[in-house]
Design an enzyme around this catalytic site. Structure first.
Site, short mmCIF file in Angstrom:
data_model
loop_
_atom_site.label_atom_id
_atom_site.label_comp_id
_atom_site.label_asym_id
_atom_site.label_seq_id
_atom_site.Cartn_x
_atom_site.Cartn_y
_atom_site.Cartn_z
N HIS A 197 4.18 9.06 -2.17
CA HIS A 197 4.38 7.82 -3.06
C HIS A 197 3.37 6.94 -2.63
CE1 HIS A 197 7.65 4.70 -4.27
NE2 HIS A 197 6.58 4.40 -4.87
N ARG A 241 -4.41 2.80 -7.20
CA ARG A 241 -5.14 1.85 -8.04
C ARG A 241 -6.40 2.15 -8.96
NH1 ARG A 241 -0.70 -0.76 -7.47
NH2 ARG A 241 -0.35 -2.20 -5.80
N ASN A 267 1.12 3.53 -12.28
CA ASN A 267 1.03 2.06 -12.61
C ASN A 267 -0.36 1.46 -12.26
OD1 ASN A 267 1.65 2.14 -9.75
ND2 ASN A 267 2.50 -0.10 -10.18
N LYS A 292 7.43 9.35 -13.42
CA LYS A 292 7.95 8.10 -12.88
C LYS A 292 8.34 7.02 -13.82
CE LYS A 292 8.26 4.41 -9.91
NZ LYS A 292 7.24 4.15 -9.12
N HIS A 303 12.56 4.87 -2.70
CA HIS A 303 12.77 3.96 -1.88
C HIS A 303 14.20 3.25 -1.87
CE1 HIS A 303 11.43 1.92 -5.59
NE2 HIS A 303 10.31 1.81 -5.43
N ASP A 305 5.01 4.27 -0.11
CA ASP A 305 4.81 3.27 -1.28
C ASP A 305 3.43 2.58 -0.92
OD1 ASP A 305 5.20 2.12 -3.50
OD2 ASP A 305 7.17 1.06 -2.96
N HIS A 330 -2.85 -4.91 -2.52
CA HIS A 330 -3.09 -6.14 -3.09
C HIS A 330 -4.24 -6.74 -2.50
CE1 HIS A 330 0.08 -5.45 -6.14
NE2 HIS A 330 0.89 -5.20 -5.17
N GLY A 368 4.10 -5.61 -2.65
CA GLY A 368 3.30 -4.12 -2.22
C GLY A 368 2.66 -4.59 -0.92
O1 DOR Z 1 6.17 -3.48 -3.88
C1 DOR Z 1 6.07 -2.56 -4.68
N1 DOR Z 1 4.65 -2.61 -5.08
N2 DOR Z 1 6.75 -1.82 -5.44
C2 DOR Z 1 6.44 -1.20 -6.46
O2 DOR Z 1 7.43 -0.71 -7.19
C3 DOR Z 1 5.34 -1.20 -7.01
C4 DOR Z 1 4.17 -1.50 -6.09
C5 DOR Z 1 2.97 -1.75 -6.56
O3 DOR Z 1 2.40 -1.07 -7.57
O4 DOR Z 1 2.30 -2.59 -6.20
ZN ZN Z 2 6.00 2.42 -5.44
#
Ligand code: DOR
Ligand code: ZN
Length: 443
Positions: free
Chosen positions: A61, A65, A95, A148, A234, A304, A308, A323
């Site tokens: 997971h 990016r 994503n 997903k 999660h 996860d 950012h 995130g």
């Molecule tokens: O905190 C998160 N960040 N949860 C998510 O489901 C997506 C992830 C992100 O892509 O920033």
């Molecule tokens: Zn995630």
């Protein structure tokens, strides 16, 4: 005995049936022999005495990016971070900008890995309301780990929130589907209660226990009705973990290292650097997560990893980006939990290698056994070291675990017989390959 390309000598090897001190012989990227190889020769030999040899650990997971913002992370930097942190493979979330939701983007991404990935990579396909009919074909494409579904909104624009669409997703295809489970309607209904500039702690009040629990109850009802296997990513609440024990016929469970390690005090200490979806919660939920690790409810532990920019993390709540980074720190933090007696090394391997292999149906990885890929995470259980931001390879440059003192550290990452990391040094060019899955075509 014919020669080997590589022999790992004398490590304590964590095998599926227990830990044994043995030599491992590698030929053409795969485990060729296990046992006493004293009389055998190899091009390269590594003395592993005093160290533990785990099957190459997998983080199922991560959000790398790419395509997206290279100042935050790229496939190259994220997989570099992975091998520095002791991971042999990662599964990358869809994503991105744009999202991976069709055949053309999936094919692009598979080709893009070559010469850029430092570890092996599995690919998620994102579900959207527009591609539901195509999901059955998309999940069978080579190197796809799973579809997903964001059933609650998070970073990016992927969202399938209503029961009718979720049922249509579950009826399109057969493989296990991965869910971000938070009830979108409750999230939106509660949003106006939480104003700009409130303390970060409100994150767990807004996206409360019932948001997650209601999301999971809705998904389980549809999964059972359609008999479609589900992997709930999660899982963050005691309530869901209890509930999911009655759905093991259709459901597998992921828990994050953050939810096993951090509690709500993190909001006061880290501010925006504690904000993630689903949220970090109070100690009751952390204890429930450990109980679920102990009783087998949890199948997989992931990071996860969701980088950012610092600017996005430092925006006032609720504009703070959600995130946390984690791909480089998951192995040291989990090894420290082993040192503290919270789980055994064997259970760690189950959660971070055999578990992902079983849940996602990986071909050729998941255990130390003859014929399997020669992926090894070599760890020193006695090494003491603090996590420092200067060590973080992701360009965003931060970790919520800065200053976290660990007992146990990954000292070597070996992928298909080639040493990718040794003592903090990344060795060789990016040689990562796409991960193969039994149910995907071309596996
Ligand atoms: O905190 C998160 N960040 N949860 C998510 O489901 C997506 C992830 C992100 O892509 O920033
Ligand atoms: Zn995630």
């Amino acid at each position: 005995m014919a020669g080997f390309d590589l022999i790992l000598r004398g490590g304590a090897c964590v095998l599926p049936w227990g830990t044994e001190t043995t030599d491992l012989g590698v030929r053409e990227g795969r485990i060729a022999a296990m046992g006493d190889l004293r009389t055998a020769a190899a091009e390269q030999e590594i003395d592993c005495r005093g160290l533990h040899v785990l099957p190459g650990l997998i983080d199922a997971h991560v959000h790398l990016r790419d395509p997206g913002d290279p100042a935050v992370e790229t496939l190259e930097t994220g997989t570099r971070a992975a091998v520095l942190g002791g991971l042999a493979a990662v599964f990358d979330m869809p994503n991105t900008t744009p999202a991976i939701t069709d055949r053309a983007r999936l094919d692009w991404k598979r080709d893009y890995l070559a010469g850029r990935a430092f570890c092996d990579v599995g690919l998620y396909v994102g579900a959207s309301k527009k591609n539901i009919a195509e999901l059955a074909a998309l999940e069978l494409q080579p190197n796809v780990c799973a579809v997903k579904v964001f059933a609650g909104s998070s970073t990016g624009d992927l969202l399938v929130e209503d029961d009718a669409s979720l049922e249509a997703v579950m009826r399109s295809g057969r493989r296990r589907i991965c869910y971000h489970s938070e009830d979108e309607y409750r999230l939106q209904a509660r949003k106006p209660l939480f104003r700009s500039g409130m303390p970060h702690r409100n994150h767990m009040e807004w996206r409360d226990v019932e948001c997650a629990a209601l999301g999971t109850r809705r998904l389980m009802a549809i999964a059972r009705a359609t008999s479609r296997p589900a992997h709930i990513l999660h899982v963050s609440t005691a309530e869901e973990l209890d509930y999911l024990r009655d759905f093991r016929d259709v459901a597998t469970v992921e828990v994050l290292v953050n939810h096993l390690t951090q509690t709500d005090e993190a909001y006061d200490r880290l501010g925006g650097y504690a904000v993630m979806n689903p949220p970090i919660r109070d100690a009751r939920h952390r204890e429930a997560a450990w109980a679920a690790v102990r009783d087998g409810t949890v199948d997989v532990v992931g990071s996860d990893h969701a980088p950012h920019s610092r600017a996005a993390k430092e925006r006032p709540w609720p504009e703070t980006a959600a995130g946390l980074t984690g791909v480089q720190t998951i192995v040291p933090v989990m090894l420290d939990h082993v040192a503290a007696g919270r789980l055994s090394l064997g259970r760690l391997v189950d959660l971070m290698c055999a578990g992902p292999a079983r849940v996602y149906g990986v071909s050729g990885k998941g255990r130390l056994a003859a014929g399997y890929d020669a992926d090894f995470t070599v760890v020193d259980l006695k090494r003491q070291r603090s996590i420092e931001e200067s060590w973080i390879a992701s360009p965003c440059g931060w970790t919520p675990f800065a200053g976290h003192r660990c007992t146990g550290w990954p000292v070597m990452t070996i992928i298909r017989g080639q040493v990718a990391m040794r003592e903090d040094e990344v060795l060789g060019p990016p040689r990562g390959a796409p991960v193969r899955f039994a149910e995907a075509r071309g596996a």
